[in-house]
Design an enzyme around this catalytic site. Structure first.
Site, PDB file in Angstrom:
ATOM      1  N   SER A 185       0.970  -1.232  -0.118  1.00 37.64           N
ATOM      2  CA  SER A 185      -0.214  -0.232   0.326  1.00 37.64           C
ATOM      3  C   SER A 185       0.785   1.612   0.101  1.00 37.64           C
ATOM      4  CB  SER A 185      -0.908  -0.086   1.077  1.00 37.64           C
ATOM      5  OG  SER A 185      -0.235  -0.350   2.292  1.00 37.64           O
ATOM      6  N   HIS A 213      -6.228  -3.698  -1.560  1.00 40.87           N
ATOM      7  CA  HIS A 213      -5.492  -2.530  -2.280  1.00 40.87           C
ATOM      8  C   HIS A 213      -5.922  -2.845  -3.938  1.00 40.87           C
ATOM      9  CE1 HIS A 213      -4.570   0.961  -0.015  1.00 40.87           C
ATOM     10  NE2 HIS A 213      -4.692  -0.071   0.858  1.00 40.87           N
ATOM     11  N   LYS A 244     -12.685  -0.217   0.687  1.00 41.91           N
ATOM     12  CA  LYS A 244     -12.040   0.700  -0.005  1.00 41.91           C
ATOM     13  C   LYS A 244     -12.880   0.285  -1.276  1.00 41.91           C
ATOM     14  CE  LYS A 244      -7.461   0.147   2.306  1.00 41.91           C
ATOM     15  NZ  LYS A 244      -7.002  -0.728   3.207  1.00 41.91           N
TER      16      LYS A 244
HETATM   17  C1  PLP Z   1      -6.521  -1.510   4.609  1.00 41.97           C
HETATM   18  C2  PLP Z   1      -5.960  -2.319   4.753  1.00 41.97           C
HETATM   19  C3  PLP Z   1      -6.211  -3.349   5.116  1.00 41.97           C
HETATM   20  C4  PLP Z   1      -6.742  -3.473   7.275  1.00 41.97           C
HETATM   21  O1  PLP Z   1      -8.330  -2.850   6.357  1.00 41.97           O
HETATM   22  P1  PLP Z   1     -10.066  -2.355   7.564  1.00 41.97           P
HETATM   23  O2  PLP Z   1     -11.487  -3.453   6.465  1.00 41.97           O
HETATM   24  O3  PLP Z   1      -9.354  -0.999   6.543  1.00 41.97           O
HETATM   25  O4  PLP Z   1      -9.704  -3.111   8.432  1.00 41.97           O
HETATM   26  C5  PLP Z   1      -5.478  -4.530   5.821  1.00 41.97           C
HETATM   27  N1  PLP Z   1      -4.993  -4.916   5.065  1.00 41.97           N
HETATM   28  C6  PLP Z   1      -4.201  -4.182   3.738  1.00 41.97           C
HETATM   29  C7  PLP Z   1      -2.979  -4.197   2.823  1.00 41.97           C
HETATM   30  C8  PLP Z   1      -5.114  -3.190   3.987  1.00 41.97           C
HETATM   31  O5  PLP Z   1      -4.538  -2.137   3.081  1.00 41.97           O
END
Ligand code: PLP
Length: 398
Positions: A185, A213, A244
């Site tokens: 990320s 992502h 996301k």
């Molecule tokens: C955003 C993210 C998470 C966390 O996801 P949430 O649903 O917001 O808790 C976990 N792993 C990765 C790679 C992320 O980018």
């Protein structure tokens, strides 16, 4: 002593501030969308949301959430196994599993919880987890909670992965699981899942991929990084988020073969001991998956927008990390400079965030920009112009 404790807390805060590492929170008074209204009245264009497909303010997504709330209430006031499982949960589990190409799925309050949940029930002290060094904090925490022996390989480095797999085998591991983000990320780099799959075959290892992502916009119909590299069948366990690209509400999932999901339902602690997802979330997420799956036009627009921003910024002389993902990091090096540039950009109506240690390695501070299918060309070109103007002011560009 109590006084000593509170002094330490404020000292730590002062230290964080002195190093330019304080993360400010801007207060937003509108929905999540490219054009934001801040609480102080400013209108800004947002380039730091994970709203890749622009579904967070989509009328159909909002309407589906409202309708689910109308028919299913505000929430369950229960964990799933007591009296918290609604038809919407079963529908969302089946839908996300089929979307990413797995037999079954299990929901969590967040992907953070999914990653915290996934390792401990499946692996014991006879087993090994081989984890990428840049994996998301939630994977790191999940691995910590598991008794399996831990091995770490250099980010996306297949040679080092092989070294660690060899070590795990030499140490007599019963089962080995490789754990990696599908997309890292902070950099927007893809994991080399084809190479990982080959090594996993050679060393008889399972593969776990966190596709937060990617799901919704990477691979055919947005089905993810493993489908993009045609190794989906080789990936045993997928985790992801509805927070996301898939509407942006919240909620996470693990998708895998049915017995794995069945076992997680019996043993995964964040599932057993935490409230069920709210109807507004399950309802809107179901609609967001439909829109994402059918959203080739959105994915095309997202790609075009990312290419346009990259090309503009490169022409302006900025140092970007290479790649094709809509995460486009603008590299600055110094934490205070990244903060200062982000602050200046906000004055110019461009909302971005500087990332610095410990979120990225020391000395590699950056502004991580993220494109959305919902950005207009005018917004993207305006952002490039604002970056250039602010960077000149601060002496970032020669
Ligand atoms: C955003 C993210 C998470 C966390 O996801 P949430 O649903 O917001 O808790 C976990 N792993 C990765 C790679 C992320 O980018």
């Amino acid at each position: 002593m109590r006084a000593g404790f509170y002094t330490r807390v404020t000292d730590t805060l002062d230290d964080i501030a002195a190093r330019g590492l304080t993360k400010p929170e801007h207060v937003i008074a509108s929905m999540q969308r490219p054009s934001l209204k801040l609480k102080d009245g400013r209108e800004v264009v947002n380039f730091c949301a994970n709203n890749y497909l622009g579904l967070a303010d989509h009328t159909d997504v909002i309407e589906a959430g409202r309708e689910a709330m109308r028919t299913h209430g505000a929430g369950m006031a229960s964990v799933r196994f007591i009296c918290g499982t609604q038809d919407l949960h079963k529908a969302l589990e089946a839908r996300i599993a089929s979307y990413v190409g797995k037999e079954d799925a299990i929901l969590f309050a967040a992907c953070f919880d999914a990653n915290a949940a996934v390792f401990e029930p499946l692996l014991g002290e006879e087993d090994a987890i081989v984890s990428d060094s840049l994996n998301h904090a939630s994977i790191i925490d999940g691995v910590r909670l598991c008794k399996a022996k831990k091995y770490r390989f250099k980010n996306a480095d297949l040679d080092d992965l092989e070294t660690q797999l060899k070590a795990a085998r030499a140490n007599g591991a019963r089962t080995i699981m490789i754990a990696t983000d599908g997309v890292f990320s902070m950099d927007g780099y893809f994991a080399p899942l084809d190479g990982i799959a080959e090594l996993a075959d050679r060393y008889d290892a399972l593969i776990m991929v966190d596709d937060c992502h990617a799901t919704g916009f990477v691979g055919p119909k947005g089905s993810g990084t493993a489908h993009r590299l045609k190794v989906a069948d080789r990936v045993d366990i997928l985790t992801g988020t509805f927070g996301k690209a898939l509407g942006g509400a919240m909620g996470g999932y693990i998708a895998a073969r049915k017995p794995v999901i069945d076992l997680l339902r019996q043993r995964a602690r964040p599932y057993l001991f935490s409230n069920a997802l709210a109807p507004a979330v399950t309802g809107s997420s179901l609609k967001a998956i439909d829109l994402a799956e059918a959203g080739d036009d959105l994915r095309e627009r997202l790609t075009t927008n990312a290419q346009r921003f990259r090309a503009g910024m490169q022409k302006a002389g900025f140092r970007l990390l290479p790649g094709s993902h809509p995460i486009i990091p603008v590299m600055l090096g110094d934490a205070k400079l990244a903060q200062a540039l982000a602050a200046r950009l906000l004055d110019h109506g461009v909302y971005v965030i500087g990332f610095s240690y410990p979120v990225v390695p020391d000395g590699q501070a950056r502004i991580r920009t993220q494109m959305s299918a919902a950005h207009t060309f005018a917004q993207i070109d305006g952002a490039v112009a604002a970056f250039s103007a602010c960077a000149l002011e601060l002496g970032v560009l020669a």
